[in-house]
Enzyme design. Structure first.
Site, PDB file in Angstrom:
ATOM      1  N   HIS A  56       0.871  -1.402   0.101  1.00 25.03           N
ATOM      2  CA  HIS A  56       0.204  -0.007   0.117  1.00 25.03           C
ATOM      3  C   HIS A  56       1.090   1.301   0.011  1.00 25.03           C
ATOM      4  CE1 HIS A  56      -3.407  -2.472   0.771  1.00 25.03           C
ATOM      5  NE2 HIS A  56      -3.142  -2.957   1.727  1.00 25.03           N
ATOM      6  N   HIS A 218      -8.280  -4.185  -0.744  1.00 22.54           N
ATOM      7  CA  HIS A 218      -7.655  -5.831  -0.891  1.00 22.54           C
ATOM      8  C   HIS A 218      -8.326  -6.478  -2.040  1.00 22.54           C
ATOM      9  CE1 HIS A 218      -6.143  -5.534   3.149  1.00 22.54           C
ATOM     10  NE2 HIS A 218      -5.576  -5.056   2.444  1.00 22.54           N
TER      11      HIS A 218
HETATM   12 MG    MG Z   1      -6.287 -10.408   4.062  1.00 25.85          MG
END
Ligand code: MG
Ligand code: ADP
Ligand code: ADP
Ligand code: MG
Ligand code: MG
Ligand code: MG
Lengths: 331, 206, 331, 206
Positions: A56, A218
């Protein structure tokens, strides 16, 4: 797979080696997968510890710097760091004035930071926690405390970090950061998946020409999937969702952050910002500060998120305070 | 239940976990981020590593596994599984009759996971699976069942609870926006529990 | 196409509107597709004007700021701005001490900046030009002056901008920037093509799992194409090519910049940096400063470039001087 | 050569340019960045726009086209084409016999493009094409050919020079690393010149 890597298993540790080699004067590593400001601990200053999964950047490590966070626990790609790492970071940054754990609301991170807090308190540290919960797509307004933390947390680092740098107490830092957090909302749109180095396959499928509004960083399913729409329409939809729960309108001041998820050119982020700005102004909201760029990514996912934070004079002052980190500073 | 047997049973459970990785990724993908199998592969690797180094004593072995997972697989499910092992390690310290011991271990695991993850029964998480396993083991203790039989019943309970979660509408969090995505598919964490208990029971049975 | 845009034709102008809306206190637009520092012209300070095609942000507009450039002429995607725009930028930033044109060596840009220089000089301005020619893959060392300018130019803005901010004369700024430029080399690797909004199709084809070493930032053919290799091998090949012509070795000081082309995660750039650092150190070269991130992109192209600049004390001092631009400053 | 005829011929050339865009992109892609067709579509659009507004006087018309392209299509080839029009505009100011006038215009264009782009004959650029056209028009002037015939010969010269560039090894710049990529394909800029001159000559011939 289109990745500049060596062994996928070594990805996170080699990345960390690179970071430490590139910024030796600014960062150091007191323990495995723990990175702190080179000058930590700062005596009498509240320490700010963050952490979360890798993949990230600039989140989370990029916010370790002056006027920002003091230390970070670095997890595997998209996976929480351990309580041990958080504890090591806490030890390394505690200057006697206590430590704030400031991170995004993901169950693995919460559990490990909570466990670390128990251990740190047992060692005699003062620990308080503020969790970023800005992603409005991750739960309805009535369950706001269950929401995930996304790019808006960049503004929370700024608020908390400036407060700590000014010499505020642990309780004061927590109070203003929580106030900032309660007036912060974000929402994003994904245009493509990303591929974890260890997996080698995209995390999910999102055909070319489709977009998913509200998808998690995600790849968790979002609020709706459909044909890709123009930037202006995306902006209106995101701002509607964000402003809904923020009870923010005519005469209110806000700061805005438009974030790229990884593969979306900055030019497109500015095209999006243009309409976000218009949507806010048309509601009579006053945009006092704006940032456009990559603040929290999902590897090479294409897409963007919009974050809006309600301002008062104190929060605006903290946002304007100087801050600098080696990973964010292009100069 | 002696140590060698435990090593054997845990090893079988770990292998089953490895085999189930793609299925667990798939199930986690309906409402989550599709990485449960990745995490559980790591968990299985750590379990086997600890088993191979041969720690003496059942509580010590469970404790070493818990610590190893907490350090080495610190995701949501990894941390919860680590918590379960650590609480079980504490609970079995006093020893005792195998079925009662199993029941005590799983009750402790359940309480630990509830405290750590703050989920309640009905939230469609690992807590639902652990709760039904714990209830089943308590009943078996009261009924005076032999531990292998009790374990087989517990595995059966875990499987039927996993099945039941498929009909549970996610009422909390992101998945509640799109309940139809998760609906019809069992919770990934509960499926994981059913898989390891089934493998353990099968190995224990012979 | 996975783009957050409206009408492709409106892309550049809407992007510019977004930039001006987001940074009203820092930037202003004195003419169409011309952007300058809000405080320009600064009396007695040498002005620095840059420009080039869009699609490369933060290049070129991102380097308009304090201690950097003063104005930019913004072209269409991957296309030169006009001489008119450069002239308008020059007029807006000239504080009486002359203007340096600092941009990358692309024939369209050169022609338009040269034409603008003729017009500006006719109006009585002093104009000098320094052209970035750092891309070693774009021509052999013997034709170094024909090389294209790529991400290394970020360091030239820093040198020139700091010199101008210090109050140096036009000749002094040009001399030190030219010295920095002559000790600057870059080379990149592309892993995927990019798509121009107006075209809707990738600029070239580069199959998944292939890489092209030395490809230009518009997709011009490079030095070799082949299967994607590990980060460590890519680093060695790029450093070999770069150091070859730089006649740089044991005991020499350099600054290094690892740049992402658009879709490559920052984590991968640090993995690459790790090996670049190792390759330089193993030659006895001393890496004094390092930057890792996106400095010059090609829309959403995947890949990276490495730039190395030979340092002396004066250049290092200028690199260390404060600089700030709204597009680069994430805080 | 009157103004109406010029408008007609330039319009035909612009249309040919639009049609050739994909081919020009393709040729530019072998050693360049594959965008010459994109730029020339824009150039053609600007030419047609100026023709439609109806500027009075041949030099004024050529000048307006040059200025329009310089402002509206400021890429490498756009800027060079703009330069060519601007220089031609200056050169034809005095008027004169059509074939000599054409020759003067192209000579001026060649000199302008050389000065602006700093390329020499043999560098495999637009300069090679313009040089052969200029030479051909000079010879036609000397031979006293009618302008339509001269234009047809000039187009022929442009085509054969474009062909010849296919055998020219790029000796300078990026393309020199991989000469085989460009080799065998005509230079994109020279092909563009051949296309517009051929279209112009065909229209002039009626
Ligand atoms: Mg995960
Ligand atoms: N708070 C919680 N308490 C108990 N179990 C949970 C909790 N949150 C998630 N789980 C279980 O964990 C599983 C997902 O684990 P994992 O994929 O590791 O999570 P994530 O990828 O979100 O970190 C879920 O299927 C659920 O059974
Ligand atoms: N310096 C130059 N002088 C004359 N012609 C040139 C020069 N550079 C390029 N050209 C011509 O321009 C053509 C490419 O134009 P264009 O695609 O617009 O360039 P770019 O995309 O590189 O800006 C080449 O095929 C060549 O004929
Ligand atoms: Mg998961
Ligand atoms: Mg081209
Ligand atoms: Mg081009």
């Amino acid at each position: 797979m289109r990745k500049i890597i060596n062994q996928p298993k070594a990805f996170v540790d080699e990345m960390l080696e690179g970071v430490l080699l590139a910024h030796p004067g600014s960062l150091r590593s007191p323990a495995r997968r723990v990175v702190v400001r080179a000058d930590a601990p700062r005596h009498g200053k509240v320490g700010i510890v963050t952490g979360g999964g890798s993949g990230h950047l600039p989140l989370f490590m990029g916010y370790v710097g002056t006027g920002l966070a003091d230390g970070v626990a670095v997890g595997d790609v998209f996976a929480s760091p351990s309580a041990d790492q958080v504890l090591e970071a806490s030890r390394a940054v505690d200057g006697g004035a206590g430590v704030v754990y400031l991170y995004g609301n993901y169950s693995g991170d919460v559990m490990n930071f909570d466990l670390a807090a128990e251990l740190a308190i047992a060692e005699g540290m003062q620990v308080a926690t503020v969790v970023g919960t800005d992603d409005v797509a991750s739960a309805p307004e009535a369950q706001a405390e269950r929401r995930r933390g996304v790019a808006g947390i960049a503004m929370l680092y700024k608020v908390a970090g400036a407060g700590a740098e000014e010499g505020r107490s642990l309780a004061e830092v927590v109070t203003v950061t929580e106030r900032a957090s309660s007036g912060l909302r974000s929402m994003g749109v994904a245009l493509s998946p990303c591929t974890l180095p260890a997996a080698g396959e995209p995390t999910f499928s999102l055909p070319d020409g489709q977009m998913e509004i509200g998808m998690g960083i995600h790849g968790e399913p979002g609020v709706s999937r459909g044909p890709l729409r123009p930037a202006a329409a995306i902006a209106v939809e995101l701002v509607d969702h964000i402003v809904d729960g923020l009870s923010c309108g005519r005469g209110d001041d806000v700061a805005v952050l438009v974030n790229g998820l990884g593969a979306t050119p900055v030019e497109e982020l500015y095209v999006l910002y243009r309409s976000v700005h218009g949507a806010l102004v048309s509601r009579g909201i006053d945009v006092r500060r704006a940032w456009v760029g990559e603040f929290a990514t999902s590897l090479e996912m294409a897409g963007a998120s919009v974050s809006v934070m309600r301002l008062d004079d104190e929060i605006l002052g903290l946002l304007d305070a100087p801050a600098r980190s080696p990973l964010l500073a292009r100069w | 239940m002696n140590e060698a047997l435990l090593v054997d049973v845990l090893g079988a459970a770990a292998s089953a976990l490895e085999d189930a990785a793609p299925e667990l990724n798939r199930l986690d993908g309906f409402a989550g981020d599709g990485d449960l199998g990745v995490t559980m592969t790591e968990v299985a690797r750590i379990v086997k590593e600890v088993l191979a180094t041969g720690v003496a004593g059942v509580p010590e072995l469970l404790g070493a596994i818990g610590t190893g997972i907490a350090r080495g697989a610190p995701s949501t499910s990894g941390t919860l599984v680590a918590t379960a092992f650590l609480r079980a390690s504490q609970a079995c310290g006093e020893g005792g009759e195998p079925t009662a011991l199993l029941a005590r271990c799983f009750e402790a695991a359940l309480e630990g996971v509830r405290a750590r993850g703050k989920a309640e029964p009905g939230d469609r998480t690992l807590v639902d699976g652990l709760a039904s396993v714990s209830t089943s083991l308590e009943a078996s203790t009261a009924d005076g069942l032999e531990w292998r039989e009790a374990l087989a019943k517990a595995a059966e309970a875990a499987r039927s609870t996993a099945q039941a979660t498929a009909a549970m509408e996610p009422k909390k969090g992101r998945a509640s926006w799109v309940p139809q995505r998760a609906l019809g598919h069992p919770d990934a964490g509960c499926s994981m529990l059913a898989i390891v208990l089934s493998a353990a029971a099968a190995r224990a049975a012979g």
